[in-house]
Design a protein around this motif. Sequence first.
Motif, PDB file in Angstrom:
ATOM      1  N   ILE A   1       0.835  -1.202   0.000  1.00  0.00           N
ATOM      2  CA  ILE A   1       0.000   0.000   0.000  1.00  0.00           C
ATOM      3  C   ILE A   1       0.869   1.251   0.000  1.00  0.00           C
ATOM      4  O   ILE A   1       0.561   2.242  -0.680  1.00  0.00           O
ATOM      5  CB  ILE A   1      -0.940  -0.009   1.227  1.00  0.00           C
ATOM      6  N   PHE A   2       1.958   1.211   0.745  1.00  0.00           N
ATOM      7  CA  PHE A   2       2.876   2.352   0.817  1.00  0.00           C
ATOM      8  C   PHE A   2       3.418   2.705  -0.574  1.00  0.00           C
ATOM      9  O   PHE A   2       3.415   3.873  -0.986  1.00  0.00           O
ATOM     10  CB  PHE A   2       4.021   2.015   1.764  1.00  0.00           C
ATOM     11  N   ILE A   3       3.861   1.712  -1.330  1.00  0.00           N
ATOM     12  CA  ILE A   3       4.460   1.957  -2.647  1.00  0.00           C
ATOM     13  C   ILE A   3       3.404   2.341  -3.675  1.00  0.00           C
ATOM     14  O   ILE A   3       3.505   3.388  -4.343  1.00  0.00           O
ATOM     15  CB  ILE A   3       5.241   0.713  -3.107  1.00  0.00           C
ATOM     16  N   LEU A   4       2.367   1.511  -3.806  1.00  0.00           N
ATOM     17  CA  LEU A   4       1.336   1.778  -4.805  1.00  0.00           C
ATOM     18  C   LEU A   4       0.538   3.032  -4.469  1.00  0.00           C
ATOM     19  O   LEU A   4       0.110   3.760  -5.369  1.00  0.00           O
ATOM     20  CB  LEU A   4       0.395   0.570  -4.917  1.00  0.00           C
ATOM     21  N   GLY A   5       0.350   3.294  -3.173  1.00  0.00           N
ATOM     22  CA  GLY A   5      -0.376   4.495  -2.770  1.00  0.00           C
ATOM     23  C   GLY A   5       0.333   5.764  -3.166  1.00  0.00           C
ATOM     24  O   GLY A   5      -0.298   6.739  -3.603  1.00  0.00           O
ATOM     25  N   HIS A   6       1.655   5.795  -3.033  1.00  0.00           N
ATOM     26  CA  HIS A   6       2.410   6.977  -3.433  1.00  0.00           C
ATOM     27  C   HIS A   6       2.372   7.172  -4.950  1.00  0.00           C
ATOM     28  O   HIS A   6       2.288   8.311  -5.435  1.00  0.00           O
ATOM     29  CB  HIS A   6       3.861   6.868  -2.953  1.00  0.00           C
ATOM     30  N   ILE A   7       2.455   6.065  -5.680  1.00  0.00           N
ATOM     31  CA  ILE A   7       2.374   6.173  -7.142  1.00  0.00           C
ATOM     32  C   ILE A   7       1.020   6.732  -7.559  1.00  0.00           C
ATOM     33  O   ILE A   7       0.930   7.639  -8.394  1.00  0.00           O
ATOM     34  CB  ILE A   7       2.618   4.791  -7.791  1.00  0.00           C
ATOM     35  N   TRP A   8      -0.037   6.198  -6.950  1.00  0.00           N
ATOM     36  CA  TRP A   8      -1.384   6.697  -7.261  1.00  0.00           C
ATOM     37  C   TRP A   8      -1.531   8.162  -6.873  1.00  0.00           C
ATOM     38  O   TRP A   8      -2.061   8.966  -7.643  1.00  0.00           O
ATOM     39  CB  TRP A   8      -2.421   5.855  -6.518  1.00  0.00           C
ATOM     40  N   ARG A   9      -1.066   8.516  -5.699  1.00  0.00           N
ATOM     41  CA  ARG A   9      -1.229   9.895  -5.216  1.00  0.00           C
ATOM     42  C   ARG A   9      -0.483  10.870  -6.124  1.00  0.00           C
ATOM     43  O   ARG A   9      -0.974  11.960  -6.429  1.00  0.00           O
ATOM     44  CB  ARG A   9      -0.694   9.990  -3.783  1.00  0.00           C
ATOM     45  N   TYR A  10       0.714  10.482  -6.560  1.00  0.00           N
ATOM     46  CA  TYR A  10       1.510  11.376  -7.394  1.00  0.00           C
ATOM     47  C   TYR A  10       0.883  11.541  -8.780  1.00  0.00           C
ATOM     48  O   TYR A  10       0.933  12.621  -9.366  1.00  0.00           O
ATOM     49  CB  TYR A  10       2.931  10.834  -7.529  1.00  0.00           C
TER      50      TYR A  10
ATOM     51  N   TYR B   1      -2.447  11.126  -9.621  1.00  0.00           N
ATOM     52  CA  TYR B   1      -3.814  11.622  -9.666  1.00  0.00           C
ATOM     53  C   TYR B   1      -4.108  12.734  -8.659  1.00  0.00           C
ATOM     54  O   TYR B   1      -5.221  13.263  -8.658  1.00  0.00           O
ATOM     55  CB  TYR B   1      -4.795  10.464  -9.426  1.00  0.00           C
ATOM     56  N   ASP B   2      -3.147  13.066  -7.811  1.00  0.00           N
ATOM     57  CA  ASP B   2      -3.411  14.120  -6.822  1.00  0.00           C
ATOM     58  C   ASP B   2      -2.155  14.948  -6.587  1.00  0.00           C
ATOM     59  O   ASP B   2      -1.757  15.186  -5.451  1.00  0.00           O
ATOM     60  CB  ASP B   2      -3.893  13.496  -5.514  1.00  0.00           C
ATOM     61  N   LYS B   3      -1.539  15.409  -7.670  1.00  0.00           N
ATOM     62  CA  LYS B   3      -0.332  16.223  -7.516  1.00  0.00           C
ATOM     63  C   LYS B   3      -0.631  17.531  -6.797  1.00  0.00           C
ATOM     64  O   LYS B   3       0.202  18.039  -6.043  1.00  0.00           O
ATOM     65  CB  LYS B   3       0.278  16.514  -8.887  1.00  0.00           C
ATOM     66  N   PHE B   4      -1.816  18.084  -7.042  1.00  0.00           N
ATOM     67  CA  PHE B   4      -2.165  19.337  -6.372  1.00  0.00           C
ATOM     68  C   PHE B   4      -2.261  19.152  -4.865  1.00  0.00           C
ATOM     69  O   PHE B   4      -1.983  20.065  -4.095  1.00  0.00           O
ATOM     70  CB  PHE B   4      -3.487  19.874  -6.925  1.00  0.00           C
ATOM     71  N   GLY B   5      -2.668  17.955  -4.429  1.00  0.00           N
ATOM     72  CA  GLY B   5      -2.790  17.692  -2.996  1.00  0.00           C
ATOM     73  C   GLY B   5      -1.534  17.152  -2.367  1.00  0.00           C
ATOM     74  O   GLY B   5      -1.524  16.839  -1.179  1.00  0.00           O
ATOM     75  N   TRP B   6      -0.457  17.030  -3.154  1.00  0.00           N
ATOM     76  CA  TRP B   6       0.827  16.526  -2.638  1.00  0.00           C
ATOM     77  C   TRP B   6       1.508  17.674  -1.891  1.00  0.00           C
ATOM     78  O   TRP B   6       2.379  18.359  -2.420  1.00  0.00           O
ATOM     79  CB  TRP B   6       1.686  16.033  -3.800  1.00  0.00           C
ATOM     80  N   THR B   7       1.117  17.878  -0.664  1.00  0.00           N
ATOM     81  CA  THR B   7       1.584  19.025   0.098  1.00  0.00           C
ATOM     82  C   THR B   7       1.430  18.750   1.584  1.00  0.00           C
ATOM     83  O   THR B   7       0.678  17.857   1.990  1.00  0.00           O
ATOM     84  CB  THR B   7       0.780  20.285  -0.283  1.00  0.00           C
ATOM     85  N   SER B   8       2.125  19.520   2.382  1.00  0.00           N
ATOM     86  CA  SER B   8       1.985  19.410   3.833  1.00  0.00           C
ATOM     87  C   SER B   8       0.806  20.220   4.352  1.00  0.00           C
ATOM     88  O   SER B   8       0.517  20.200   5.538  1.00  0.00           O
ATOM     89  CB  SER B   8       3.268  19.895   4.521  1.00  0.00           C
ATOM     90  N   ARG B   9       0.147  20.946   3.448  1.00  0.00           N
ATOM     91  CA  ARG B   9      -1.009  21.771   3.819  1.00  0.00           C
ATOM     92  C   ARG B   9      -0.634  22.687   4.983  1.00  0.00           C
ATOM     93  O   ARG B   9      -1.198  22.637   6.072  1.00  0.00           O
ATOM     94  CB  ARG B   9      -2.206  20.898   4.171  1.00  0.00           C
TER      95      ARG B   9
ATOM     96  N   ALA C   1       1.187   2.273   5.922  1.00  0.00           N
ATOM     97  CA  ALA C   1       0.021   2.088   5.059  1.00  0.00           C
ATOM     98  C   ALA C   1      -0.800   3.370   4.955  1.00  0.00           C
ATOM     99  O   ALA C   1      -1.397   3.657   3.911  1.00  0.00           O
ATOM    100  CB  ALA C   1      -0.845   0.939   5.587  1.00  0.00           C
ATOM    101  N   LEU C   2      -0.842   4.162   6.030  1.00  0.00           N
ATOM    102  CA  LEU C   2      -1.567   5.438   6.004  1.00  0.00           C
ATOM    103  C   LEU C   2      -0.805   6.522   5.242  1.00  0.00           C
ATOM    104  O   LEU C   2      -1.409   7.457   4.710  1.00  0.00           O
ATOM    105  CB  LEU C   2      -1.813   5.924   7.434  1.00  0.00           C
ATOM    106  N   TRP C   3       0.494   6.414   5.208  1.00  0.00           N
ATOM    107  CA  TRP C   3       1.392   7.470   4.734  1.00  0.00           C
ATOM    108  C   TRP C   3       0.957   8.103   3.406  1.00  0.00           C
ATOM    109  O   TRP C   3       0.882   9.334   3.306  1.00  0.00           O
ATOM    110  CB  TRP C   3       2.797   6.899   4.618  1.00  0.00           C
TER     111      TRP C   3
ATOM    112  N   LEU D   1       1.894  13.417   5.158  1.00  0.00           N
ATOM    113  CA  LEU D   1       3.255  12.913   5.305  1.00  0.00           C
ATOM    114  C   LEU D   1       3.968  12.748   3.964  1.00  0.00           C
ATOM    115  O   LEU D   1       5.189  12.562   3.934  1.00  0.00           O
ATOM    116  CB  LEU D   1       3.250  11.573   6.045  1.00  0.00           C
ATOM    117  N   VAL D   2       3.227  12.808   2.862  1.00  0.00           N
ATOM    118  CA  VAL D   2       3.867  12.671   1.549  1.00  0.00           C
ATOM    119  C   VAL D   2       4.896  13.774   1.305  1.00  0.00           C
ATOM    120  O   VAL D   2       5.789  13.627   0.471  1.00  0.00           O
ATOM    121  CB  VAL D   2       2.824  12.677   0.415  1.00  0.00           C
ATOM    122  N   HIS D   3       4.786  14.888   2.041  1.00  0.00           N
ATOM    123  CA  HIS D   3       5.729  15.990   1.816  1.00  0.00           C
ATOM    124  C   HIS D   3       7.146  15.605   2.225  1.00  0.00           C
ATOM    125  O   HIS D   3       8.100  16.299   1.854  1.00  0.00           O
ATOM    126  CB  HIS D   3       5.281  17.242   2.588  1.00  0.00           C
ATOM    127  N   VAL D   4       7.301  14.483   2.950  1.00  0.00           N
ATOM    128  CA  VAL D   4       8.645  14.016   3.305  1.00  0.00           C
ATOM    129  C   VAL D   4       9.449  13.695   2.047  1.00  0.00           C
ATOM    130  O   VAL D   4      10.672  13.878   2.006  1.00  0.00           O
ATOM    131  CB  VAL D   4       8.549  12.778   4.221  1.00  0.00           C
TER     132      VAL D   4
END
Length: 249
Positions: free
Chosen positions: A20-29, A31-39, A196-198, A203-206
């Motif tokens: 989930i950690f690996i595939l989740g980051h690929i999906w997030r990057y 389909y959600d580049k705008f949300g890839w932030t620490s807010r 798995a939550l990452w 936390l993706v901003h790491v």
Amino acid sequence: MDDPLNVFLWLIFPYICLTIFILGHIWRYRYDKFGWTSRSSQMYESSILRWANPMFHFGILAVFLGHVMGLGIPQSWTDAVGISEGMYHFMAISVGAIAGVFTIVGFIGLLYRRRFTKAVLGATTKMDKTMYFTLGLVIVAGLANTVSGVAGAYNYREGVSIWFRSIFYFNPQPDLMVDAPFTFQFHALIAIFLFALWPFTRLVHVFTAPVGYIFRPYVLYRSRDAHAGSRDVRRGWEKVDTIPKRRPD
């Protein structure tokens, strides 16, 4: 190992979370580049953030480096370079305790700010709350392991560390975690769940670094040279004529 629960916890569950950690980051990057932030919420409150944020981040960085050494480097390697188990134990306890205190104090400050600053609380999502709760459990359990390590009753480098590395060798040894103390088991499970939550939290901003700034073109600034007919600009609003002038006949 015949116990199905232990097989799931120490063999299947880690691979599920890492997938989930690996595939989740690929999906997030993708389909959600705008949300890839620490807010960032600095605009809402900065007085507490000014001291709590550096304390937490520097503390967690030191904790991370300590885990890299403790989990990633075999004990035989440190023995080979002349670092005795007693010396390593002393360094791990002393440095780990300092880093843990910095991390917890900074974390408490950030939680206090997020809970009692109305604007920051309003910008907190349900996933943020889940992430903070899970991260808090990981930190508390880790500190409990550090405190229990003072007695030296359990050498995690001969148990937890070998199990951790065996996962990435694709030769898992779940039996090593069955005999580990409960605090080490709890810390390992919650930390794996955090992975798995990452991808679905801030936390993706790491994994974000402003590398593009190195290669972007320079920003050019041009001065306004004096020329005929130019005059200094007055401060404030200038008077504007509202009645149009008559054109000469």
